[in-house]
Design a protein around this motif. Structure first.
Motif, PDB file in Angstrom:
ATOM      1  N   GLU A 148      12.735  62.870   1.807  1.00 28.77           N
ATOM      2  CA  GLU A 148      11.871  61.900   2.704  1.00 28.77           C
ATOM      3  C   GLU A 148      10.699  62.649   2.913  1.00 28.77           C
ATOM      4  OE1 GLU A 148      14.106  60.623   6.303  1.00 28.77           O
ATOM      5  OE2 GLU A 148      15.715  60.130   5.118  1.00 28.77           O
ATOM      6  N   TYR A 149      10.518  63.885   3.468  1.00 33.54           N
ATOM      7  CA  TYR A 149       9.389  64.862   3.537  1.00 33.54           C
ATOM      8  C   TYR A 149       8.559  64.717   2.340  1.00 33.54           C
ATOM      9  CZ  TYR A 149      11.703  66.506   7.880  1.00 33.54           C
ATOM     10  OH  TYR A 149      12.213  66.784   8.939  1.00 33.54           O
TER      11      TYR A 149
ATOM     12  N   TRP B 153       7.872  68.408  11.005  1.00 28.77           N
ATOM     13  CA  TRP B 153       8.487  68.375   9.818  1.00 28.77           C
ATOM     14  C   TRP B 153       8.768  69.822   9.276  1.00 28.77           C
ATOM     15  CZ3 TRP B 153       6.793  69.573   4.896  1.00 28.77           C
ATOM     16  CH2 TRP B 153       5.411  69.766   4.819  1.00 28.77           C
TER      17      TRP B 153
ATOM     18  N   HIS C 152       6.946  61.428   1.813  1.00 25.61           N
ATOM     19  CA  HIS C 152       5.894  61.112   2.789  1.00 25.61           C
ATOM     20  C   HIS C 152       4.679  61.947   2.537  1.00 25.61           C
ATOM     21  CE1 HIS C 152       4.512  59.957   6.824  1.00 25.61           C
ATOM     22  NE2 HIS C 152       5.316  58.934   6.691  1.00 25.61           N
ATOM     23  N   TYR C 153       5.106  63.243   2.726  1.00 25.38           N
ATOM     24  CA  TYR C 153       3.967  64.349   2.537  1.00 25.38           C
ATOM     25  C   TYR C 153       3.283  64.822   1.292  1.00 25.38           C
ATOM     26  CZ  TYR C 153       5.153  64.384   7.314  1.00 25.38           C
ATOM     27  OH  TYR C 153       5.515  63.628   8.736  1.00 25.38           O
TER      28      TYR C 153
END
Lengths: 500, 443
Positions: A141-142, A247, A145-146
């Motif tokens: 997910e990170y 995170w 997202h990033y």
């Protein structure tokens, strides 16, 4: 694997468990998963059954796979994890006899997991398996997202210092304020000693000492860390002025926990493999005697066993050497070849034929498996006789003509070999580096200190590592080290320029 | 007891291995300046695969420095001094020659790379526009006649039966569908009507409306129905090929001393230039001109071998290049690249500029002027311009940039001229990049 084979394997596994228990091994429910060689190779590379994505795991996976597919060696014949519920892989395409061997071997490991104090400690941190599984989802997910590159940067940086932990595996990191309180009350206690004396009797030295203590106390109120810490990652997670985003803290925490839970395995790898090998031999013989495996299968087992334990003229084969060690201990303690009387016996014949029928061999090997690390085993149990018997030596590469390199035996003195092994099993190639000051120059610079113990740091690696630490810290990073006998401070600052 | 059989397998290993390979590619790109300058690549004949030793990509970590050769622990027969193995030397350190695991050695991964791949990587690294995007001058070569496409009209012998019958089938299905939607009746009934009507749509509608379907086929068996315009013919075409040609006219000042380094730099630049242009053009030629006070055409060997003493008239080389273009490589059919290697000495720079302008007027693709001074003091070299360089700079109002001893000078966007001052191997890659970048963006 055919259904009949699986049924037979289930039967044999039951018997193996019985044999293990009769022999005094600790057992528990083990989950054996029948799977592909690929999956096992993955397990080897990723350290956990499911772990987050990283190119270093991919690199290792590729390496293991290439060796497996092209040379036929490096058969991934076992993979077992030190979990509360241990889990192991069986490879579906392995010969039946090899899978039986794996089950026997795994029972040896599982006993070691359950009994050895280092591995017990390794299980005590948290449920790292579940954590790894969940982390793999969160990290994905990170990434979404990033961005994959951003996440990779943090993982790279974290992994580059993940093995920097306190050299004492049982050391518990304490909260900074707790440490501060402890150190300050120690200093205060020292002050109190002086207060008993009347001030007029105080010698000048005493006054000086008091002043020093007071100065230290003063410093301690703000010093961070209050005392140097070897757990660099932990310190960065807690104190980085970057600041780290939540995170990033999550990613770094997962990496730190994994390294901490795996460190005990590294410290006991030799004994663990030796122990499992020692027991698979015993268990397989027993199965053969009981008629549970055919002579043909026993033959296949023997072939595998000898390939696993073959001598390596340029390497340290854990399976071979630590199996021999347990056999050696068993024999010595059975014959009473230990203690002062034995060691001080000057008569060569008496010494070598020493046998008091002490019969303590079994007791001793179980003791070793419970309380020893590899380093302790080298220190106490790698006797001169054992090292000679094992024909261990130190080799060295020498440049010959036209760029040829010739490898020669450089040393076979047991004393030297013991020292080298001891050192290897103390630091595992991880130099001691500790955080001295997190507010260096009163500007939140990070000051690290390399505790020099005979070796300079490899400068290329050092600079690259400082760059990673700098990335996590966000400010200037200094490292005190020694270069060619000179105390030096290496800096890594904002402009990515390395200076001395 | 639990023995579980599970479904394999996640693709994580392969995916992460790909990421590792990507990182290796990045490592190759980092090493490009060394690779490009590697003499063994340039002088090799034939084999296009080269081997590059790259250390297995490792995460940085603090580790002890190890002195010189490797050492380790081993096991087996032998006394101190006994040889337990060796790694054959191959001229270069770090090339592995051992079985994994059994012989000591350094953990090197040697990657095999095609020269093509290196060029691709360089282009990628350059961020150049895609090769196809550039218009190249193409020449149409007539090869004769060939049977080409399919057309709707032609002479009977050229009727393409297959294509025609395909059209007929298409017609059948579209009529059947039209019939079905028109009448709302079952497809099979429609088919029977259509067959009874011998493919005539209106007649089939009539039959259906009158309920006069007499045919009782139990399945649809399509048959081709032709209307005017469904016939297809083969076409006869002129066979041509688009040829793109490029020529490199390499010129070198052979007056005075021609050091090995100077020759090497020139050779390396030309080698990579040819390699690049081969990706761009189907046909690449290279011609060699040497000059001192006069110029002449030579072959490759003599180009790199000749050294003569005497005066230096650069214009003679440019003059010869101009006449070569006029007679053999007209720029409407050839993409022309001119390279001149010189030490900057010239007896009549004004005439050189005159000839250079003629080249520019002829619309050659690019002119490279390389001043090669391997032995110069970098600081002196930086501040010291040759007369010819100064002339070029002033005449064409070139802007100069410097990077580690490498000097580059270029003018307006559409001026196809790049002047380069280079001293050492490490300059080859940036010089090449600048040249190609300039070439790409000139037009």
């Amino acid at each position: 694997m055919k259904k009949q084979e699986i049924e037979r394997l289930v039967e044999i596994e039951k018997r193996i468990k019985e044999i293990a228990e009769e022999s005094g091994l600790l057992t528990t429910e083990i989950a054996f998963e029948v799977t592909t060689a690929q999956r096992v190779l993955e397990g080897m590379a990723y350290e956990f059954p499911v772990n987050f994505s990283h190119w270093t795991f991919g690199r290792d996976y590729e390496k293991y796979r290439t060796i497996y597919e092209h040379t036929g060696t490096g058969i991934p014949y076992e993979q077992v994890w030190n979990f509360d519920k241990p889990k192991a892989f069986l490879v579906e395409t392995n010969p039946f006899a090899l899978n039986v061997l794996v089950i026997a071997h795994v029972y040896g490991h599982v006993d070691f997991f359950l009994a050895n104090r280092y591995l017990k400690h390794g299980r005590s941190f948290s449920n790292v398996v579940e954590e790894a599984r969940n982390a793999s989802k969160r990290f994905k997910e990170y990434e979404a997202h990033y961005g994959q590159k951003e996440v990779e940067k943090v993982i790279d940086a974290g992994m580059s210092i993940q093995w920097h932990q306190n050299p004492d595996p049982f050391f518990e990191e304490q909260d900074e304020e707790v440490v501060r309180g402890r150190l300050m009350s120690l200093e205060r206690a020292k002050l109190e000693r002086f207060e008993d004396l009347k001030s007029k009797f105080k010698k000048p030295e005493t006054k000086e000492e008091v002043a020093q203590i007071e100065k230290r106390l003063e410093k301690l109120t703000t010093k961070t860390p209050p005392e140097p810490t070897y757990d660099i990652l932990n310190y960065i997670i807690k104190k980085s002025p970057k600041p780290l985003k939540p995170w990033m803290v999550d990613v770094l925490t997962v990496i730190r926990n994994q390294a901490r839970s795996l460190a005990p395995n590294r410290k006991t790898k030799g004994l663990n493999e030796g122990w499992a090998t020692y027991w698979h031999v015993k268990i397989m013989r027993r199965l053969f005697k009981d008629g549970l495996i055919t002579p043909e299968e026993h033959g296949i087992f023997n072939d595998f066993h000898s390939s696993i334990t073959q001598e390596n003229k340029a390497g340290f084969n854990w399976y071979r050497i630590y199996l021999a060690l347990f056999e050696n201990i068993k024999e010595r303690w059975d014959k009473g070849q230990f203690g002062r009387d034995y060691e001080e016996e000057k008569n060569v014949f008496k010494h070598s034929r020493w046998d008091t029928a002490a019969g303590l061999g079994n007791q001793k090997i179980f003791e070793v498996r419970s309380f020893y690390s590899d380093r302790m085993a080298v220190e106490e149990l790698f006797t001169d006789e054992f090292i000679r018997e094992q024909q261990l030596y130190i080799w060295m590469g020498m440049s010959g003509e036209n760029g040829e390199v010739i490898y020669i035996i450089a040393e076979d003195d047991p004393e030297v070999i013991r020292e080298i092994l001891k050192e290897q099993f103390t630091y595992y190639g991880v130099p001691l580096v500790r955080v001295e000051n997190g507010n260096h120059n009163s500007q939140n610079h990070l000051l690290l200190k390399h505790v020099w113990n005979g070796y300079d740091l490899d400068s290329k690696y050092m600079n690259a590592t400082l760059e990673k630490i700098h990335y996590l810290w966000g400010g200037k990073v200094f490292l005190e080290t020694r270069v060619e006998n000179k105390e030096t401070i290496v800096t890594f600052d904002y402009n990515n320029k390395k200076k001395k | 007891m639990s023995i579980i059989v599970t479904e394999p397998v996640t693709e994580r290993g392969r995916k992460d291995a790909r990421r590792h390979r990507e990182k290796q590619r990045e490592a190759i790109i980092d090493k490009l300046p060394e690779i490009i300058a590697d003499e063994s690549i340039i002088t090799r004949k034939g084999n296009k695969i080269i081997k590059i030793p790259i250390r297995s990509i490792d995460l940085p970590h603090f580790r002890p420095k190890t002195e010189g050769e490797s050492e380790g622990i081993g096991q087996g027969e032998g006394q101190p001094g006994d040889v337990i193995g060796h790694r054959p030397g191959q001229g270069k350190p770090g090339e592995p020659g051992q079985e994994p695991g059994q012989e000591p050695g350094v953990d090197y991964i040697e990657t095999e790379v095609d020269i093509e791949e290196i060029i691709e990587l360089m282009l990628e690294d350059l961020g150049l526009p895609k090769l196809e995007e550039k218009e190249v001058k193409e020449l149409i070569v007539e090869l004769g006649f060939k049977i080409g496409g399919i057309v709707r009209s032609g002479s009977w012998p050229l009727l393409d039966r297959r294509a025609t019958s395909q059209e007929g089938m298409k017609r059948f299905w579209s009529l059947l569908e039209a019939l079905r939607t028109e009448t709302g009746l079952d497809e099979l009934i429609c088919f029977n009507a259509l067959k009874q009507a011998e493919g005539l749509l209106e007649k089939a509608v009539e039959i259906l409306k009158q309920n006069q379907v007499t045919l009782k086929e139990s399945a649809i068996t399509p048959f081709p129905i032709f209307e005017a315009g469904d016939l297809r013919y083969r076409e006869i075409q002129q066979d041509t090929e688009n040829q793109s040609n490029a020529v490199i006219i390499a010129m070198m000042d052979v007056s005075g001393s021609m050091g090995d380094m100077k020759k090497y730099l020139a050779r390396a630049m030309l080698f990579w230039l040819v390699a690049f242009l081969r990706k761009l053009y189907k046909n690449v030629e290279i011609r060699f001109i040497i000059h001192h006070s006069t110029a002449k055409l030579v072959d490759e060997d003599n180009f790199f071998r000749t050294g003569e003493s005497g005066g230096t008239n650069c214009y003679t080389a440019y003059e010869l290049a101009n006449s070569l273009i006029d007679t053999e490589y007209p720029t409407n059919r050839w993409n022309v690249y001119v390279w001149h290697f010189s030490d900057g000495e010239d007896f009549s720079p004004d005439r050189t500029i005159e000839e250079l302008e003629k080249l520019i007027d002829k619309k050659v693709n690019m002119i490279g002027y390389g001043e090669v001074q391997p032995d110069a003091d970098p600081n002196l070299f930086k501040n010291n311009r040759s007369e010819l360089w100064e002339k070029f700079k002033n005449y064409f109002t070139l802007k100069e940039v410097h990077d580690n001893g490498l000097g580059l000078a270029e003018g307006e966007k559409d001026l196809p001229l790049l002047c380069i001052r280079l001293m050492e191997r490490e300059h080859i890659l940036p010089a090449l990049k600048a040249f190609l970048r300039k070439d790409r963006w000139t037009q």
